[in-house]
Design a protein around this motif. Structure first.
Motif, PDB file in Angstrom:
ATOM      1  N   GLU A   1     -19.285   1.318  10.674  1.00  0.00           N
ATOM      2  CA  GLU A   1     -19.536   2.487   9.822  1.00  0.00           C
ATOM      3  C   GLU A   1     -19.960   3.684  10.677  1.00  0.00           C
ATOM      4  O   GLU A   1     -20.949   4.362  10.371  1.00  0.00           O
ATOM      5  CB  GLU A   1     -20.613   2.156   8.790  1.00  0.00           C
ATOM      6  CG  GLU A   1     -20.190   1.130   7.752  1.00  0.00           C
ATOM      7  CD  GLU A   1     -19.125   1.665   6.802  1.00  0.00           C
ATOM      8  OE1 GLU A   1     -19.063   2.896   6.617  1.00  0.00           O
ATOM      9  OE2 GLU A   1     -18.377   0.841   6.254  1.00  0.00           O
TER      10      GLU A   1
ATOM     11  N   LEU B   1     -20.355   7.155   8.927  1.00  0.00           N
ATOM     12  CA  LEU B   1     -21.581   7.325   8.150  1.00  0.00           C
ATOM     13  C   LEU B   1     -22.761   7.589   9.081  1.00  0.00           C
ATOM     14  O   LEU B   1     -23.588   8.460   8.800  1.00  0.00           O
ATOM     15  CB  LEU B   1     -21.848   6.081   7.298  1.00  0.00           C
ATOM     16  CG  LEU B   1     -23.143   6.119   6.483  1.00  0.00           C
ATOM     17  CD1 LEU B   1     -23.112   7.244   5.464  1.00  0.00           C
ATOM     18  CD2 LEU B   1     -23.399   4.793   5.798  1.00  0.00           C
TER      19      LEU B   1
ATOM     20  N   THR C   1     -23.193  -2.257  -7.331  1.00  0.00           N
ATOM     21  CA  THR C   1     -22.884  -2.477  -5.914  1.00  0.00           C
ATOM     22  C   THR C   1     -21.705  -3.418  -5.700  1.00  0.00           C
ATOM     23  O   THR C   1     -21.389  -3.744  -4.553  1.00  0.00           O
ATOM     24  CB  THR C   1     -24.119  -3.064  -5.195  1.00  0.00           C
ATOM     25  OG1 THR C   1     -24.511  -4.290  -5.856  1.00  0.00           O
ATOM     26  CG2 THR C   1     -25.278  -2.091  -5.209  1.00  0.00           C
TER      27      THR C   1
ATOM     28  N   LEU D   1     -18.954  -2.365  -3.139  1.00  0.00           N
ATOM     29  CA  LEU D   1     -19.263  -2.062  -1.740  1.00  0.00           C
ATOM     30  C   LEU D   1     -18.379  -2.882  -0.815  1.00  0.00           C
ATOM     31  O   LEU D   1     -18.087  -4.052  -1.080  1.00  0.00           O
ATOM     32  CB  LEU D   1     -20.730  -2.368  -1.440  1.00  0.00           C
ATOM     33  CG  LEU D   1     -21.797  -1.489  -2.104  1.00  0.00           C
ATOM     34  CD1 LEU D   1     -23.182  -1.993  -1.718  1.00  0.00           C
ATOM     35  CD2 LEU D   1     -21.636  -0.034  -1.688  1.00  0.00           C
ATOM     36  N   THR D   2     -17.955  -2.276   0.287  1.00  0.00           N
ATOM     37  CA  THR D   2     -17.161  -2.997   1.283  1.00  0.00           C
ATOM     38  C   THR D   2     -18.081  -3.871   2.135  1.00  0.00           C
ATOM     39  O   THR D   2     -19.297  -3.625   2.200  1.00  0.00           O
ATOM     40  CB  THR D   2     -16.413  -2.023   2.195  1.00  0.00           C
ATOM     41  OG1 THR D   2     -17.383  -1.291   2.992  1.00  0.00           O
ATOM     42  CG2 THR D   2     -15.583  -1.036   1.382  1.00  0.00           C
TER      43      THR D   2
ATOM     44  N   GLU E   1     -20.130  -1.773   4.475  1.00  0.00           N
ATOM     45  CA  GLU E   1     -21.250  -1.075   3.840  1.00  0.00           C
ATOM     46  C   GLU E   1     -22.416  -2.025   3.579  1.00  0.00           C
ATOM     47  O   GLU E   1     -23.576  -1.670   3.780  1.00  0.00           O
ATOM     48  CB  GLU E   1     -20.769  -0.422   2.540  1.00  0.00           C
ATOM     49  CG  GLU E   1     -19.812   0.750   2.777  1.00  0.00           C
ATOM     50  CD  GLU E   1     -19.138   1.233   1.508  1.00  0.00           C
ATOM     51  OE1 GLU E   1     -18.647   2.373   1.493  1.00  0.00           O
ATOM     52  OE2 GLU E   1     -19.082   0.455   0.521  1.00  0.00           O
TER      53      GLU E   1
ATOM     54  N   PHE F   1     -23.991   5.731  -0.056  1.00  0.00           N
ATOM     55  CA  PHE F   1     -22.691   5.143  -0.417  1.00  0.00           C
ATOM     56  C   PHE F   1     -22.251   5.534  -1.827  1.00  0.00           C
ATOM     57  O   PHE F   1     -21.257   5.013  -2.332  1.00  0.00           O
ATOM     58  CB  PHE F   1     -22.749   3.619  -0.310  1.00  0.00           C
ATOM     59  CG  PHE F   1     -22.871   3.104   1.095  1.00  0.00           C
ATOM     60  CD1 PHE F   1     -22.107   3.641   2.113  1.00  0.00           C
ATOM     61  CD2 PHE F   1     -23.747   2.082   1.405  1.00  0.00           C
ATOM     62  CE1 PHE F   1     -22.219   3.170   3.414  1.00  0.00           C
ATOM     63  CE2 PHE F   1     -23.866   1.607   2.691  1.00  0.00           C
ATOM     64  CZ  PHE F   1     -23.093   2.161   3.711  1.00  0.00           C
TER      65      PHE F   1
END
Length: 333
Positions: free
Chosen positions: A144, A147, A247, A250-251, A254, A288
């Motif tokens: 990530e 991010l 949630t 979410l990947t 993440e 996120f």
């Protein structure tokens, strides 16, 4: 100051900080919202996460039994090491960082191994966990990275900073060299200071411990179990995320970052990570796109269920360990 009084003051202060952070975080959350989220959650996934977490606790006990190679006392079985670990987690709920001493104490009582030797194995465990935490943070950054950069950009204008560094490259390199020299001479001047000595001793013990792992009867098992423990941390968080509507999308990357933030929150010297865990997990979920209230409720659900698990199995382990008679050294003929 009386040591017991000092410890009591530290416990009260850490608990006060934890409660204050928790209240500050959840003061605007309506209880009905929490109840609705709990009712709408898929509890099959949450129970699966609890089963995975319990498996992780047992593996942690098995890993600890591999480290205990003392010639004194009785050999430590994986099950007994697991129960001692759970007693430690239970004590940590009351007194931060006291669980490490508590689990060594009960195992010393039941198996006759010196607390000093057991504490040495715990310190080695903590060093390995620190290395895995740093590695996990690095992995999360790779997965990530955008991010991470955007979060850093909120604090510092990275593009402008980079341009200024390039424009003043000789000055930047000179400043870096001066900083390195300053730290070097500062270290030499205060190398006899207590804090510096403690840091040196910590790293010395860590490297010595890392080398000693290769002398274990099952070094591959130790490293494999350490790796599996952190996979279990991830799976515990991931299965809970699947069970909560806000949630569920979410990947894995993440969720990995959420796990990293939660792990950092648990390191804080407060009882059971109360407050710090919730704040960091909720913060990253907001990044996120999860709403603030849903992020806080997610943190409350996963932390609350884990606390209940530790209290239940920890109490069982404590009762079982207290029923084992004190180990007495055999008398030689």
């Amino acid at each position: 100051m009386n040591p017991k009084l000092k410890q009591s003051i530290q416990v009260v202060i850490s608990l006060g900080i934890a409660v204050w952070i928790f209240w500050l975080l959840y003061r605007d959350i309506e209880f009905n919202s929490l109840l609705e989220q709990i009712k709408s959650s898929n509890w099959l996934w949450i129970f699966i996460s609890l089963a995975i977490a319990w498996t992780g606790y047992w593996i942690r006990g098995w890993r600890w039994s591999l480290l205990i190679q003392s010639k004194e006392g009785a050999k430590v079985s994986p099950n007994r090491a697991y129960h001692a670990v759970m007693v430690g987690y239970l004590v940590n709920m009351l007194v931060p960082r006291a669980g490490e001493v508590a689990r060594c104490g009960v195992l010393s009582k039941t198996n006759g191994i010196s607390i000093g030797h057991l504490l040495g194995t715990v310190l080695l465990e903590r060093s390995i966990d620190l290395l895995f935490l740093i590695s996990t943070i690095f992995l999360a950054f790779l997965v990530e990275n955008q991010l991470f950069l955007s979060l850093a950009g909120e604090l510092v204008d990275l593009e402008s900073l980079g341009q200024k560094v390039v424009e003043n490259l000789p000055l930047a390199l000179g400043g870096l060299a001066v900083l390195i020299l300053f730290l070097y001479f500062l270290f030499r001047k205060f190398r006899s200071h207590g804090l510096v000595n403690k840091l040196q001793e910590f790293f010395r013990q860590m490297f010595t411990g890392l080398k000693s792992i290769q002398t274990l009867s099952n070094p591959i098992g130790f490293w494999a179990s350490s790796f599996v423990i952190w996979i279990i941390y991830f799976l515990t968080m991931y299965t809970v995320s699947l069970g909560i509507q806000s949630t569920a999308n979410l990947t894995p990357g993440e969720v990995l970052l959420v796990m990293v933030m939660g792990s950092i929150g648990m390191v804080a010297p407060v009882q059971g990570g109360i407050g710090t865990f919730h704040a960091l997990v909720a913060y990253i979920l907001i990044q996120f796109g999860v709403s603030e209230s849903d992020g806080k409720i997610f943190a409350a659900i996963i932390h609350g269920t884990q606390v209940i698990l530790v209290l239940m199995v920890g109490l069982i382990s404590w009762i079982l360990m207290m029923r084992i008679p004190t180990w007495n050294k055999p008398i030689k003929d």
